[in-house]
Design a protein around this motif. Structure first.
Motif, mmCIF file in Angstrom:
data_model
loop_
_atom_site.group_PDB
_atom_site.id
_atom_site.type_symbol
_atom_site.label_atom_id
_atom_site.label_comp_id
_atom_site.label_asym_id
_atom_site.label_seq_id
_atom_site.Cartn_x
_atom_site.Cartn_y
_atom_site.Cartn_z
ATOM 1 N N LYS A 61 0.839 -1.190 0.000
ATOM 2 C CA LYS A 61 0.000 0.000 0.000
ATOM 3 C C LYS A 61 0.875 1.241 0.000
ATOM 4 N N PRO A 62 0.546 2.260 -0.728
ATOM 5 C CA PRO A 62 -0.691 2.497 -1.455
ATOM 6 C C PRO A 62 -0.643 2.082 -2.926
ATOM 7 N N GLY A 108 -4.368 3.986 -0.634
ATOM 8 C CA GLY A 108 -4.360 2.732 -1.397
ATOM 9 C C GLY A 108 -5.758 2.286 -1.770
#
Length: 166
Positions: free
Chosen positions: A52-53, A86
């Motif tokens: 993430k992201p 994300g």
């Protein structure tokens, strides 16, 4: 040693955790993303991040899950710049947990406004998966964020856990 090897013979650098720092009891720890950026600055080899992201981690998770309606998925996490951003990049709803991690003991409204990264839901603490399943979705004390109210009984989604198991 790694820097000199990459300078002599550049090759792909894959990083499984793009986090630069992480909250700890007494401050923050340096995480792999910090070292990957430093390595890129010193060698010119741009790393490929998985986490993430960045969307690739969500793509892997959805591929693993099979046919899933993204409108029924909720990303739950404690960070605006990894979890919530994300989720936005992946096209799924997000829930910010404000009682743990980066925001534990702090006001969240100001950072949300400054970052311009707005979660769909804010909860103080996450429910256990069995609690969420029994209740049919996410439930918490009502809190309005944008056009969404936490605790809305209409929220019935599969949960993509903060750290997907792949």
């Amino acid at each position: 040693m790694l820097e000199s090897a990459l300078l002599k013979r550049p090759r792909p650098v894959l990083v499984g955790n793009p986090d630069i720092v992480a909250p700890r009891e007494n401050g923050f720890s340096s995480e792999p993303g910090l070292f990957a950026h430093r390595l890129a600055d010193r060698t010119g080899v741009v790393p490929e991040f998985f986490g993430k992201p960045f969307g690739n981690i969500f793509e892997l998770a959805f591929k693993r899950l099979g046919s899933v309606d993204k409108s029924r998925v909720l990303m739950v996490g404690d960070s605006l710049h990894t979890d919530i951003l994300g989720a936005r990049a992946a096209g799924i709803a997000s829930a910010l947990v404000s009682g743990y991690g980066f925001f534990a003991g702090h006001d969240i409204e100001d950072p949300i406004q400054k970052a311009g990264i707005v979660p769909d839901i804010v909860v103080t603490r996450p429910l256990g998966l069995s609690d969420a399943a029994r209740r049919g979705g996410c439930r918490a004390a009502p809190r309005r964020v944008g056009n969404y109210v936490a605790g809305d009984r209409r929220v019935r989604r599969k949960i993509l856990i903060n750290r997907p198991v792949l």
